[in-house]
Write a protein that holds these residues in place. Structure first.
Motif: not given
Lengths: 78, 118
Positions: B89-90, B92-94, B96-97
């Protein structure tokens, strides 16, 4: 499908794969020693069969909630 | 005559061994549905270690050898699944931003360079 159910399905898949590949390998050893003069191909054949059966079971398990079961209904002539 | 009988005996012994193995697999439903295989694996996990221990004890008694006690395996209390999921999750969120962050930092850098060169 919830995450816990997905995890359980993966666990079941892995356990099934281990058992089936091991069983295929074991049967391959038995047949190789008894009838096929200690050749390697029965082991490969048995392991491959076990892997294929495990893959098929896993595929069915994961697709099961999304499969639609229908039946043919004959048209009744009036 | 004896050779023929002996070859027939050999074939029967081999056939019974192979047939017994196939019957065992069929009886235990090892190549059946996945829940039966899982149950068989669990049963094997419960039965095999005590059987191995008893066999090793029997061998020790018969031969007089002393098998040293292995230390217990360390219990790893690390939650692999949770940390793997958190890691995914970390990442993927990195990802995405990442584009907006790159744009922001490059804009700030450009402003800094412009201010410096004035």
């Amino acid at each position: 499908m919830s995450e816990s159910e997905l995890g359980r399905k993966w666990d079941r898949c892995l356990a099934d794969a281990v058992v089936k590949i091991g069983t295929g390998f074991g049967l391959g050893i038995v047949f190789s020693l008894t009838f096929f003069k200690r050749r390697m191909w029965p082991l490969a054949f048995g392991s491959g069969m076990g892997l294929g059966m495990a893959y098929s079971n896993c595929q069915h398990d994961f697709q099961a909630p999304y499969l639609l079961h229908g039946k043919y209904v004959k048209e009744q002539e009036q | 005559m004896v050779a023929r009988v002996w070859s027939l005996m050999r074939f029967l012994i081999k056939g019974s061994v192979a047939g017994g193995a196939v019957y065992l697999v069929y009886d235990q439903e090892l190549l059946g549905p996945s829940d039966k295989s899982q149950a068989a694996l669990q049963k094997a996990g419960e039965v095999v270690p005590p059987a191995m221990y008893q066999f090793s004890q029997y061998v020790c008694q018969q031969t007089g050898l002393q098998i040293p006690q292995l230390p217990a395996p360390p219990k790893i209390d690390f939650p692999i699944r949770d940390s793997w999921n958190a890691g995914i999750m970390t990442v993927m969120s990195a990802l995405s931003v990442a584009p907006s962050k790159v744009r922001e930092y490059s804009k700030e850098g450009w402003e800094y360079v412009k201010a410096r060169t004035k």
